[in-house]
Design a protein around this motif. Structure first.
Motif, mmCIF file in Angstrom:
data_model
loop_
_atom_site.group_PDB
_atom_site.id
_atom_site.type_symbol
_atom_site.label_atom_id
_atom_site.label_comp_id
_atom_site.label_asym_id
_atom_site.label_seq_id
_atom_site.Cartn_x
_atom_site.Cartn_y
_atom_site.Cartn_z
ATOM 1 N N ARG A 20 0.836 -1.203 0.000
ATOM 2 C CA ARG A 20 0.000 0.000 0.000
ATOM 3 C C ARG A 20 0.870 1.251 0.000
ATOM 4 O O ARG A 20 0.565 2.229 -0.666
ATOM 5 N N CYS A 23 2.306 1.821 -3.445
ATOM 6 C CA CYS A 23 1.289 2.364 -4.349
ATOM 7 C C CYS A 23 0.992 3.814 -4.020
ATOM 8 O O CYS A 23 0.855 4.655 -4.925
ATOM 9 N N ILE A 26 3.658 5.912 -5.482
ATOM 10 C CA ILE A 26 3.551 6.062 -6.939
ATOM 11 C C ILE A 26 2.446 7.060 -7.290
ATOM 12 O O ILE A 26 2.628 7.934 -8.141
ATOM 13 N N LEU A 27 1.314 6.947 -6.595
ATOM 14 C CA LEU A 27 0.223 7.888 -6.863
ATOM 15 C C LEU A 27 0.636 9.307 -6.476
ATOM 16 O O LEU A 27 0.288 10.275 -7.151
ATOM 17 N N PHE A 29 3.674 10.417 -6.680
ATOM 18 C CA PHE A 29 4.538 10.818 -7.802
ATOM 19 C C PHE A 29 3.697 11.312 -8.974
ATOM 20 O O PHE A 29 4.058 12.268 -9.655
ATOM 21 N N LEU A 30 2.545 10.687 -9.200
ATOM 22 C CA LEU A 30 1.699 11.068 -10.330
ATOM 23 C C LEU A 30 1.056 12.442 -10.128
ATOM 24 O O LEU A 30 0.943 13.221 -11.058
ATOM 25 N N ILE A 31 0.622 12.714 -8.913
ATOM 26 C CA ILE A 31 -0.236 13.882 -8.734
ATOM 27 C C ILE A 31 0.522 15.104 -8.213
ATOM 28 O O ILE A 31 0.175 16.234 -8.541
ATOM 29 N N PRO A 33 3.496 16.704 -8.774
ATOM 30 C CA PRO A 33 4.046 17.763 -9.629
ATOM 31 C C PRO A 33 2.975 18.730 -10.103
ATOM 32 O O PRO A 33 3.208 19.928 -10.193
#
Lengths: 300, 429
Positions: A20, A23, A26-27, A29-31, A33
Motif C-alpha cells: 500500500r 502504491c 507512486i500515486l 509521484f503522479l499527482i 508535480p
C-alpha cells in the motif's frame, strides 16, 4: 484486499502495508508535480520555491491583461472548437459504417483510420509543413490555382500554413481516431433490431438516426469530442511548424515562454489549464455513468 | 405484380432463389452503404494526413537539384571519368561544368552549394566562391568564358579544392534525381570517392547514436512505467469500487492535464532552485544542490510521469477481467500467496502489460517536446533532429529520411500491437 483476514501472519501484514505504501508513493509521484505548481502561481515574487514570501494575483492579472495571451486563448478556442466539430462529424459517421458486422477489410480500415494517433507528431508536422504550403499544387490542381489567380479570384496560392484553417484541419485529422474509437466502443452490442423497429414503425432513415441511433451513441460521441478537443487544445508540435506568431495557441505560447524564460505567468496559465482538465474529467465521468445506466436499461 | 406472386406460389424453388438473390443484393447494398459512411473520413485523412506524410517520404529520396542544375556535368562525370584510377576528371568534365555552372542563375548556384554542403561540410564556400569568381572571369576575360581553353587550371586557380577528386565524386554521387543517399546519411553512412558505401568518420557519426539513444530512452521509460504502473493497477483493480474510483482520479487527472503543464511542473520541481532540491536539502539527504534537470535523469523522470497513465489504464482494464476465484482456488489448493500470484494471476495480466508496454514504447519513440524542454544536448531523440533539420539546417532530405526510419520503427511496433492486442481493443479513459 479491503480488510485483512485474521489468519494473515506478520509477514503477510508487512507485505500488505508496504505494498500500500509503495502504491501511495507512486500515486503521490503522479499527482504532486501538478499540485505543486498551483500555489506557486499565487507567489508574489517571481520565484519557484517554497515558502512563498507573499500571495498575489499579479500573474493571473498578467495572463488576463497581456494581449499575447488573449490572442492565444482566442486562437486555441477557435481551432479546438472547429477541429472538434470536423473530427466528431467525420469520426461518428465513419464509426457507424465500421460498426457493421463482418465488413470485409474492417480491421485494416480501422488500423488506417487510427494511425494518426500513433505516427510521431514531428513526422506529421513536418509532412504537413511541406504539403500545407501549397496543397493545391501538390494535389495536381496547380493549373486551377494559377487560373484562379489570373482571374483575380485569389491573390496568392492557397496555403494552410500561417493561418487558422490549416491548424484546424491538422488538428481535426489528429482528433478523428479518438472519435472513431469511442463511438465504435459505444456501438459494440448496439441492438440493430432497434433500427428495424424504428423503420417498421414508419420512420425514415434520418428520423431513425436522430431519434434512435444518435441518443444511443451520444455518450461515445461526446467523449470522443472531448478527446478531440483536448488533443487540439493541448497540441504544440504541429502549431510549432504550421503557426505564425499571429496564430500562436496557448501551448505554443507556453512553449516559447518556457524556452525563453519561465515566468510565473506560465504557472498561472498552467493552473487554469489544470482546472479546465478537472472540468473535462468530471464531465467525462458523468457521461460514463450515464452510458452505463443506458446500457443497463437496454439490456434489461 | 400479381403475375410474379402467382409464379412464386407455383414454384417454391424460384421463390427461394429470388429471396436469396434479394438478400444478397440487400447485403451488398448494406456493405456499400457502410463503406460510403467511412468514405468521407477516409478522404479527409488521405488529403490532410496521409498525403503530407507520403510527401515527406518522397522528399527522403527526391533529389532533383544537382541533376537539374548541371545535368551534362553529371553525365560527363559518369561516362568520362573513372574514379577508381585515382586521377582527376578529364578536361572535358571541367569544361562542361565551368560553362554549365556559370550559366545558372545565382539562386540555383547557391542552392547547389547548400546541397553539396549537406554531403560534405565546407563545400558551401567552394561552390559559392566559384559562382562569383566565374562571373567575374566572364567579364574580365576577353571574349568571355568561351575563350578559356584550359578549364582545369582555371577552376583549380579559382579554388584549389577543384583539384580534389573527392569533390567531383561528391557531385557525381548526388547527381541522381532519385537517391538513397539521405537514408545512408541517416544511418551514418556515405558514398566514398568510388561510389561505394562506407561509414562516415567517427567524429561525424551521430545518427546511429541518436537512434540507439531514442530506443534506449523509450525502453527505459517503458520499463519504469511497467514497474510503477503494475502495482498501482493491481491496487486499483482489487480495491472496492468506492475507493478505486477515487484513486482513479489521481491517474486520470494527469492523463487529462496538458503535456506542457506537466512538463512545466517538472521544470519547477527539478530546477536547481526547485522544490525537489529544497526538500532533499531540508531532509539533509544531500549536502549541496544537485543537477536534476537538463540531463538524462530529468528526461526519464518526466517522460515516465507523462506516459504512466497510458500504462496503468490498459493493465487495469485487463486486471479488472481476471476472475478472482482463480487465485482463491490456487490458495485453497495450497499455493502460497506468492505462488498463487506468480503462477495464476500474473500470467493472466501479461496481455495488459503487453498492450500498455507497446503503447508507451510507441509514444515514447516519437517524443519531442519533453526532451527538448527538460533534456540536455545529449538527451535529444530522433524527433529533435528531424525538427532541427527541417527548421534550421533546411536539409529536408535528411530530415525526411530520419523521419522515414522513425516511422518504419513505429509502424513495425504498431503492427505488433495490432496483432497481439487488436486495434479495436484500444481503451481510452
Amino acid at each position: 484486499m479491503a480488510k485483512l483476514p485474521p489468519y494473515v501472519g506478520i509477514g503477510g501484514k508487512t507485505w500488505h502495508y508496504s505494498f500500500r505504501f509503495i502504491c501511495g508513493a507512486i500515486l503521490f509521484f503522479l499527482i504532486t508535480p501538478i499540485l505543486v505548481i498551483i500555489p506557486l502561481s499565487f507567489n508574489s515574487e517571481p520565484y519557484f520555491t517554497y515558502p512563498m514570501p507573499g500571495v498575489s494575483m499579479r500573474w493571473y492579472e498578467e495572463f488576463v491583461t497581456n494581449p499575447v495571451w488573449g490572442t492565444a486563448v482566442k486562437n486555441s478556442i477557435i481551432v479546438a472548437v472547429f477541429a472538434t466539430i470536423i473530427a466528431t462529424t467525420l469520426g461518428t459517421v465513419a464509426a457507424l459504417g465500421l460498426s457493421k458486422s463482418n465488413l470485409p477489410g474492417k480491421s485494416a480500415l480501422m488500423g488506417i483510420l487510427i494511425s494518426p494517433m500513433i505516427v510521431p507528431l514531428v513526422i506529421t508536422a513536418v509532412g504537413m509543413k511541406f504539403f500545407y504550403s501549397d496543397p493545391m499544387g501538390y494535389l495536381g490542381f496547380g493549373w486551377l490555382q494559377d487560373m484562379m489567380i489570373q482571374w483575380g479570384w485569389i491573390s496568392d496560392k492557397l496555403r494552410l500554413t500561417n493561418n487558422l484553417p490549416g491548424l484546424i484541419v491538422a488538428h481535426a485529422a489528429l482528433g478523428t481516431p479518438f472519435v472513431v474509437i469511442t463511438v465504435t466502443a459505444t456501438l459494440v452490442g448496439f441492438d440493430n433490431s432497434l433500427i428495424r423497429a424504428s423503420a417498421g414503425l414508419g420512420a425514415d432513415p434520418r428520423r431513425t438516426f436522430f431519434k434512435v441511433t444518435m441518443p444511443l451513441v451520444l455518450p461515445g460521441m461526446i467523449s470522443g469530442a472531448l478527446f478531440a478537443f483536448i488533443t487540439s487544445f493541448d497540441e504544440v508540435v504541429i502549431a510549432l511548424f504550421l503557426a505564425g506568431k499571429a496564430e500562436y495557441t496557448i501551448p505554443r505560447q507556453m512553449f516559447s515562454g518556457i524556452r525563453e524564460q519561465i515566468s510565473p505567468t506560465i504557472l498561472a496559465v498552467a493552473t487554469v489549464l489544470v482546472i479546465f482538465s478537472i472540468l473535462l474529467l468530471t464531465s467525462l465521468e458523468l457521461l460514463r455513468r450515464r452510458n452505463e445506466r443506458m446500457r443497463g436499461m437496454s439490456a434489461a | 405484380m400479381t403475375d410474379t406472386t402467382a409464379s412464386n406460389a407455383d414454384d417454391p424453388m424460384a421463390d427461394q432463389g429470388t429471396l436469396k438473390q434479394r438478400l444478397a443484393k440487400a447485403e451488398r447494398r448494406n456493405k456499400l452503404r457502410a463503406y460510403g459512411l467511412v468514405l468521407p473520413l477516409f478522404i479527409f485523412s488521405a488529403i490532410f494526413f496521409f498525403f503530407p506524410i507520403g510527401l515527406m517520404m518522397f522528399n527522403s529520396i527526391d533529389n532533383p537539384l544537382v541533376a537539374n542544375a548541371v545535368p551534362k556535368t553529371v553525365e560527363a562525370l559518369k561516362t568520362q571519368w573513372d574514379s577508381r584510377k585515382d586521377t582527376l576528371p578529364p578536361e572535358e568534365v571541367y569544361a562542361t561544368f565551368g560553362k554549365e555552372f556559370h550559366d545558372l542563375d545565382r539562386l540555383t548556384q547557391s542552392r547547389m552549394a547548400r546541397r553539396m554542403n549537406f554531403e560534405n561540410a565546407g563545400l558551401l564556400t567552394l561552390v559559392r566562391r566559384t559562382g562569383s569568381r566565374l562571373n567575374a572571369l566572364g567579364k574580365e576575360t576577353e571574349g568571355g568564358l568561351d575563350a578559356i581553353t584550359d578549364w582545369k587550371t582555371t577552376l583549380i586557380e579559382v579554388d584549389g579544392r577543384w583539384g580534389d577528386a573527392e569533390v567531383w565524386a561528391t557531385m557525381r554521387n548526388i547527381g541522381d534525381p532519385i537517391t538513397g543517399n539521405y537514408y545512408l546519411n541517416a544511418l551514418d553512412l556515405r558514398r566514398d570517392k568510388h561510389g561505394e558505401i562506407t561509414t562516415v568518420d567517427e567524429n561525424r557519426s551521430i545518427y546511429i547514436d541518436v537512434a540507439v539513444r531514442t530506443f534506449w530512452i523509450s525502453g527505459l521509460v517503458t520499463f519504469f512505467c511497467i514497474l510503477l504502473g503494475y502495482p498501482v493497477s493491481f491496487l486499483l483493480a482489487n480495491l472496492p469500487m468506492r475507493y478505486s474510483n477515487l484513486l482513479m482520479i489521481l491517474v486520470l487527472l494527469p492523463f487529462w492535464t496538458s503535456l506542457l503543464v506537466r512538463t512545466t511542473a517538472w521544470i519547477v520541481v527539478l530546477q536547481d532552485q526547485g522544490v525537489l532540491n529544497d526538500v532533499l536539502i531540508f531532509l539533509h539527504l544531500i549536502p549541496d544542490r544537485v543537477q536534476l534537470i537538463y540531463n538524462r535523469f530529468g528526461v526519464i523522470v518526466s517522460m515516465t510521469h507523462i506516459l504512466l497513465p497510458f500504462m496503468i489504464l490498459p493493465i487495469y482494464s485487463v486486471m479488472k477481467n481476471i476472475n478472482p476465484s482463480h487465485v482463491r482456488a490456487a490458495r485453497s489448493l495450497g499455493a502460497t500467496q506468492w505462488t498463487a500470484f506468480w503462477r495464476v494471476y500474473f500470467p493472466q495480466s501479461v496481455p495488459g502489460i503487453g498492450a500498455g508496454g507497446l503503447l508507451v514504447f510507441i509514444l515514447a519513440l516519437g517524443y519531442y517536446i519533453t526532451p527538448a524542454l527538460v533534456g540536455g544536448p545529449t538527451d535529444q531523440m530522433t524527433s529533435y533532429f528531424i525538427a532541427d533539420h527541417t527548421e534550421r539546417s533546411l536539409n529536408w532530405g535528411l530530415a525526411s529520411a530520419l523521419g522515414g526510419i522513425l516511422l518504419a520503427s513505429v509502424l513495425a511496433i504498431y503492427l505488433l500491437y495490432n496483432r497481439f492486442v487488436g486495434i479495436d481493443n484500444m481503451k481510452l479513459g
